[in-house]
Design an enzyme around this catalytic site. Structure first.
Site, PDB file in Angstrom:
ATOM      1  N   ASP A 343       0.832  -1.188   0.000  1.00  0.00           N
ATOM      2  CA  ASP A 343       0.000   0.000   0.000  1.00  0.00           C
ATOM      3  C   ASP A 343       0.875   1.249   0.000  1.00  0.00           C
ATOM      4  OD1 ASP A 343      -2.671   1.355   0.511  1.00  0.00           O
ATOM      5  OD2 ASP A 343      -1.580   1.986   2.296  1.00  0.00           O
ATOM      6  N   GLU A 379       1.649  -0.488  -5.001  1.00  0.00           N
ATOM      7  CA  GLU A 379       0.729   0.594  -5.319  1.00  0.00           C
ATOM      8  C   GLU A 379       1.631   1.811  -5.491  1.00  0.00           C
ATOM      9  OE1 GLU A 379      -3.390   2.579  -3.668  1.00  0.00           O
ATOM     10  OE2 GLU A 379      -1.798   2.182  -2.225  1.00  0.00           O
TER      11      GLU A 379
END
Length: 737
Positions: A343, A379
Site C-alpha cells: 500500500d 501501489e
C-alpha cells in the site's frame, strides 16, 4: 518470576517448546519492563536487565503459548525533541505474532490531556489496551507446496476476508467473515471456476478502529490502519484470539494452496495506527518515537505525513527497515504466503525526501533470498510531492497500473483522444515498463479495486453517493470516469439495463484480453453494487458485503469463459512486448506479430490514431509471433486472433483483413450478443460491431465433437437469460434480430 538471560535475536516473543524469549528494540529507553497478564488481567512486571545493541531481552522458562503481554518503556517525555516515552502506557510489541482484544478509546491511551497536546498524562492505559500473545509456532502443513504460478499465467482476485464471505448462505454462520470462511469449499470452488490463480487479501495485519469512526457507529472496515505487522487480524478468527488466529490463518493458506491458489497480502508498512502528534500511544510511539517515525526537521513534535493518515514509517532508520523485512520474511517462511501488494509503496521509497528508486528498502528486498523470490506488487503512489510513480519501480517489481484503469474507463465511456493510449495499455504498457528492462507482466491491470466504484456501479452512476460515510459527501474520488448509461442509479428501464450489462462485459473482456496480469475486484463478476458509494472504507455492513443471494450468474459464466480463453491461449498473456516485426507463418508469408486495423481492414497509419473514427479499432494478434519457448524449449505457437473494439455510440462496419492473416474467422465473443455461434467470417467480409461492444475472432478451425465449452456458448446463454429477467424486455428472438 524466574528469568534467564535471553537473546537479542529474534525480536518479539519466541516460544521454543520450553519457554519464551522476549526481545524489544529501543535505543532511547532508560528502563524497560515486560508486563505479563493472567486471565483476570492481573499484571506482573519484570524488568529487562540485559541489553545488547539497544535490544532489551530476557528468557522466561515457564511462559507458554497463550500468554498475554506488553511493555512499559521508561525514558524522557520531550516531544519537541522527538521523545515520547511514558511508562504509564502499556505498549504493544511491534513484533507481536498475535493480539488479544481491541483498543478501548479512553483518555488513558493518550500521553497528553485532551485539549492540551503539549501536556503530559499519566493515566495507566493497561485496561484499555490490546495485548500481545505468545504463539505456538508449530503447525502441521501436511506437505504444503507453494503454487508458484508464473506472472504470465496469473489471474488475481482482490478480496476482503469478511466482505467476501459474511453473507454467503453456503458457509456456516459461525465462521462467516473469517479465515475459515475463505478456506471453505464454496469459496474455493468459486475461485477455481473463475480461473483465479491468486487471492489478494485486503489488510490482515492487526489493525485498529479509529475513535472518530466508532463515534459515528462506523469502523475501519478496510483495515489500512496497522498496529502489528506480524499478527493476523484477530477479528477474522472464528476460533479465538490467544494464538488460534495464527493456526486458522495457516489452515486457510494450506487449503488455498491445495487448490492451486496463491495467497497475496495487501500490506501497509507506510504508516501505523498511532496517527499524528494528537494520536494515541499504543506501540512504537512510546517504544522509540524517533527511530520508528519520520519527524519534521524544524519541530520534532510533528510527524511527516506522506500517507494522509498522520504519520509515515521512518524507512531511513535501520531498525524500522528491519521490522519491515522481518515481517515480510515471517509471512513467507512461517505463514507460507506467496506475495505482497504494498500500500502506498512510494512512501517506502522516500529514504530522504524525494522518492528514490534506489532506496535502502528496495536494496534490501533485492538481495533478500526469501522476499526477493515472491510476488512483489507496488501501489506506486502516495500523497507526497512527486508521489505518482507508475512505471518507476525496480525491475523486480510489478505495479498496480493506474493509467490502465483510467484509460480503459475513458475508452469505453467514449472519451475522445484515448485510442492511442488504449492501444498501449491493451498491449502491456510498453511505454511505462519496457525501457527499464521489465516485461508486460510488470503491469497489474485493473478496472476497479476496493477504492472506488464496483464494476456495476461504474456503469450505473455518474456521481459518488457516500452519504453513509458521515462526511457530507466530501470523501472519495469525485472524478470517477464512470457513466450511468442514461439513468443515475437503480432503474427498470430495459434499454439502460442492457447497455449496463454490455459495458460490464466489455470491461471484463478487455481486462482478461490485455497483456499483463489481470486483477478482478471481488464481486464484480457477480454484479455487486455498493449503491454508488465509492469509498466503503468505514462500511462494515450490507453496503460492502457481497450479496450472494442476488448474483448475476450469467456474468459469472462470462467471466469464467473469458478467463479460460486467456488461460488456453498464450497470445493473450505474452511474456514479452510486441515489436511489430514480421513472423513467418506456415505458408512462409511474413506477418507482423501485431497489426492495428482500421475499420476498412487495412493497417492503421500514424494519422489514423487521431482521426474521426477514434472510438473504433481492430487488432490482429499473430499466434506464431509469440517468440517464446516453453519449459521443454519448444517454440510456443497459438491461433491467430483479431479483436474489434467499438466504443462509439453508432454501429461500425469492420472489413475483415485479407487472406494473409487467416482464411476464415470464427466469432468467439460478441459482447452485444449478435454474432455468437454464427458461420465463419471470410476475409473482406463486412462484420457490423454494435455500439459499445467488442468482438473476438479466432482463425477458423473445424468444430470438435466434444461438448462446447467456448466463450460464445457461455455468452449466448448469459445474455439471453439476463434479458429475459429484465422486466419489460423484448423477447429473445426480437433481441437477436
Amino acid at each position: 518470576m524466574k528469568t534467564w538471560p535471553g537473546s537479542a535475536y529474534p525480536l518479539g516473543a519466541t516460544f521454543d517448546g520450553n519457554g519464551t524469549n522476549f526481545a524489544l528494540f529501543s535505543e532511547g529507553a532508560e528502563r524497560v519492563e515486560l508486563c505479563l497478564f493472567d486471565d483476570d488481567d492481573v499484571e506482573t512486571r519484570i524488568e529487562l536487565i540485559d541489553v545488547d545493541a539497544f535490544v532489551w531481552h530476557a528468557y522466561l522458562p515457564n511462559i507458554a503459548p497463550g500468554q498475554r503481554y506488553g511493555y512499559r518503556v521508561h525514558g524522557p517525555y520531550d516531544p519537541a525533541n522527538g521523545q515520547r516515552f511514558n511508562a504509564s502506557k502499556l505498549l504493544l510489541d511491534p513484533y507481536a505474532k498475535a493480539v488479544d482484544g481491541q483498543v478501548e478509546w479512553d483518555q488513558a491511551v493518550f500521553s497528553y490531556p485532551f485539549g492540551d497536546p503539549d501536556g503530559h498524562n499519566d493515566d495507566d492505559s493497561a485496561t484499555h489496551m490490546m495485548k500481545g500473545v505468545v504463539v505456538n509456532p508449530f503447525f502441521d502443513w501436511g506437505g504444503d507446496r507453494l503454487p508458484k504460478t508464473p506472472y504470465s499465467e496469473s489471474f488475481i482476485y482482490e478480496a476482503h476476508v469478511k466482505g467476501l464471505t459474511e453473507r454467503h448462505p453456503g458457509i456456516p454462520e459461525e465462521i462467516r467473515g473469517t479465515y475459515s470462511a475463505i478456506a471453505h469449499p464454496v469459496i474455493i470452488e468459486h475461485l477455481k471456476r473463475l480461473g483465479v490463480t491468486a487471492i489478494e487479501l485486503m489488510p490482515v495485519h492487526q489493525f485498529v478502529n479509529d475513535d472518530t469512526l466508532e463515534q459515528k457507529g462506523l469502523s475501519n472496515y478496510w483495515g489500512y490502519n496497522t498496529i502489528a505487522f506480524l499478527a493476523p487480524q484477530n477479528t477474522y478468527s472464528s476460533t479465538g484470539q490467544r494464538g488460534q488466529q495464527v493456526q486458522e490463518f495457516k489452515g486457510m493458506v494450506r487449503a488455498l494452496h491445495a487448490a492451486g491458489i496463491e495467497v497475496i497480502l495487501d500490506v501497509v508498512y507506510n504508516h501505523t495506527a498511532e496517527g499524528n502528534h494528537m494520536g494515541p500511544t499504543l506501540s512504537m510511539r512510546g517504544i522509540d518515537n524517533e527511530a520508528y517515525y519520520r519527524l519534521e526537521d524544524d519541530d520534532k513534535r510533528y510527524y511527516t505525513d506522506y500517507t494522509g493518515t498522520g504519520n509515515s514509517l521512518n524507512v531511513g532508520n535501520p531498525h524500522a527497515l528491519q521490522l519491515i523485512m522481518d515481517s515480510l520474511r515471517y509471512w513467507v517462511l512461517e505463514m507460507h504466503v506467496d506475495g505482497f501488494r504494498f500500500d502506498l509503496a512510494a512512501t517506502l521509497a522516500r529514504e530522504f525526501y524525494d522518492v528514490d528508486r534506489l532506496a535502502a528498502f528496495f536494496e534490501l528486498v533485492q538481495q533478500d533470498p526469501v522476499v526477493s523470490q515472491v510476488k512483489l506488487i507496488a501501489e506506486p503512489w502516495d500523497v507526497g510531492p512527486g508521489g505518482y510513480q507508475v512505471g518507476n519501480f525496480p525491475p523486480q517489481w510489478t505495479e498496480w497500473n493506474g493509467k490502465y484503469r483510467d484509460t480503459v474507463r475513458d475508452f469505453w465511456r467514449g472519451e475522445p483522444s484515448t485510442l492511442g493510449e488504449f492501444a498501449s495499455r491493451l498491449t502491456g504498457s510498453a511505454d511505462l515498463y519496457e525501457n527499464s528492462g521489465r516485461r508486460p507482466v510488470a503491469s497489474v491491470n485493473f478496472v476497479t479495486a476496493h477504492d472506488g466504484f464496483t464494476l456495476r456501479d461504474l456503469v450505473s452512476y455518474n456521481e459518488k453517493h457516500n452519504d453513509a460515510n458521515g462526511e457530507d459527501g466530501n470523501d472519495g474520488e469525485s472524478h470517477n470516469r464512470s457513466s450511468n448509461n442514461g439513468v443515475e442509479g437503480p432503474t427498470d428501464d430495459p434499454a439502460v439495463l442492457v447497455r449496463r450489462s454490455r459495458q460490464q462485459r466489455n470491461f471484463i473482456a478487455t481486462l482478461l484480453l490485455s497483456q499483463g496480469v489481470p486483477m478482478l475486484l471481488h464481486g464484480d463478476e457477480l454484479g455487486r453494487t455498493q449503491g454508488g458509494n465509492n469509498n466503503g472504507y468505514a462500511q462494515d455492513n450490507e453496503i460492502t458485503w457481497v450479496d450472494w443471494e442476488n448474483v448475476d450468474q450469467q456474468l459469472v459464466d462470462f467471466t469464467a469463459a473469458l478467463a479460460r480463453l486467456r488461460r488456453d491461449h498464450p497470445t493473450f498473456r505474452r511474456s514479452r512486448f510486441f515489436d511489430g516485426r514480421p513472423a513467418l507463418r506456415e505458408q512462409d508469408a511474413p506477418v507482423p506479430d501485431i497489426v492495428w486495423l482500421r475499420p476498412d481492414g487495412t493497417p492503421m497509419q500514424p494519422d489514423d490514431w487521431d482521426s474521426g473514427f477514434g472510438r473504433a479499432v481492430g487488432v490482429f494478434l499473430n499466434g506464431n509471433g509469440i517468440r517464446e519457448r516453453d519449459r521443454r524449449g519448444e517454440q510456443i505457437t497459438d491461433a491467430h486472433f483479431t479483436v474489434l473494439f467499438n466504443a462509439g455510440d453508432e454501429p461500425v462496419d469492420f472489413s475483415m483483413p485479407d487472406v494473409d492473416f487467416s482464411p476464415q474467422w470464427d466469432v468467439l465473443v460478441d459482447t452485444a450478443g449478435n454474432r455468437a455461434n454464427t458461420e465463419p467470417v471470410a476475409p473482406g467480409e463486412t462484420l457490423p460491431v454494435e455500439p459499445k461492444s467488442l468482438i473476438v475472432l479466432r482463425e477458423h478451425r473445424e468444430p470438435e465433437s466434444e461438448v462446447d465449452h467456448s466463450v460464445s456458448s457461455s455468452l449466448t446463454q448469459g445474455l439471453t437469460t439476463a434479458i429475459d429477467e429484465v422486466p419489460g424486455a423484448a423477447p429473445k428472438a426480437e433481441v437477436a434480430r
